[in-house]
Design an enzyme around this catalytic site. Structure first.
Site, PDB file in Angstrom:
ATOM      1  N   VAL A  57       5.511  32.318  25.363  1.00  0.00           N
ATOM      2  CA  VAL A  57       5.289  33.064  26.602  1.00  0.00           C
ATOM      3  C   VAL A  57       3.789  33.220  26.807  1.00  0.00           C
ATOM      4  CG1 VAL A  57       5.662  35.285  27.740  1.00  0.00           C
ATOM      5  CG2 VAL A  57       7.455  34.314  26.287  1.00  0.00           C
ATOM      6  N   CYS A  58       3.314  32.889  27.993  1.00  0.00           N
ATOM      7  CA  CYS A  58       1.898  33.042  28.316  1.00  0.00           C
ATOM      8  C   CYS A  58       1.532  34.532  28.292  1.00  0.00           C
ATOM      9  CB  CYS A  58       1.603  32.449  29.691  1.00  0.00           C
ATOM     10  SG  CYS A  58      -0.098  32.728  30.227  1.00  0.00           S
ATOM     11  N   ILE A  59       0.544  34.876  27.508  1.00  0.00           N
ATOM     12  CA  ILE A  59       0.164  36.283  27.365  1.00  0.00           C
ATOM     13  C   ILE A  59      -0.343  36.875  28.678  1.00  0.00           C
ATOM     14  CG2 ILE A  59      -2.163  35.746  26.507  1.00  0.00           C
ATOM     15  CD1 ILE A  59      -1.794  38.274  24.685  1.00  0.00           C
TER      16      ILE A  59
END
Length: 129
Positions: free
Chosen positions: A87-89
């Site tokens: 998941v992209c932070i």
């Protein structure tokens, strides 16, 4: 995994999911594609969730009775096949997806993981705009 066809080289795929589980068909299609890759002679190197796609990792999602639960389905895929779900932070923080509410099997990291996935894979397949 089925045996590879003679003379055919298995393809390494990476997947980019840009849409959430309840607003668009893209997440359903990405999951079906991932399952098909895993049932073939090909390989799945990573699934990266970006933009609204990060909502696929929110364990607090509560679909209605009889509705599909994509969050649980992605977690099951990771558990059964060891798929790397990233998941992209930055996108996650903007949408309230953090370590505290991350579903099992997902991890938070940066865009470098998407770049690495694209470099390691033969094909990067994108689902959603």
């Amino acid at each position: 995994m089925r045996a590879a066809f003679p003379g055919r080289t298995p393809v390494k795929f990476a997947i980019l999911v840009n849409e959430g589980p309840f607003s668009h068909q893209a997440a359903d299609t990405a999951l079906a594609f991932a399952q098909a890759v895993l049932e073939s002679e090909h390989a799945l190197t990573r699934v990266f969730f970006y933009f609204d796609g990060v909502q696929n990792a929110n364990r607090l999602a509560a679909p209605g009775n009889g509705d599909r639960n994509l969050v649980r389905s992605w977690s099951k895929l990771a558990e059964e096949h060891g798929v790397d779900l990233v998941v992209c932070i930055a996108a996650g923080l903007r949408r309230g997806v953090r370590e505290a509410n991350l579903a099992p099997g997902f991890r938070i990291s940066g865009m470098g993981q998407l770049v690495e996935a694209a470099m390691l894979a033969d094909r990067l397949v994108t689902f959603g705009a």
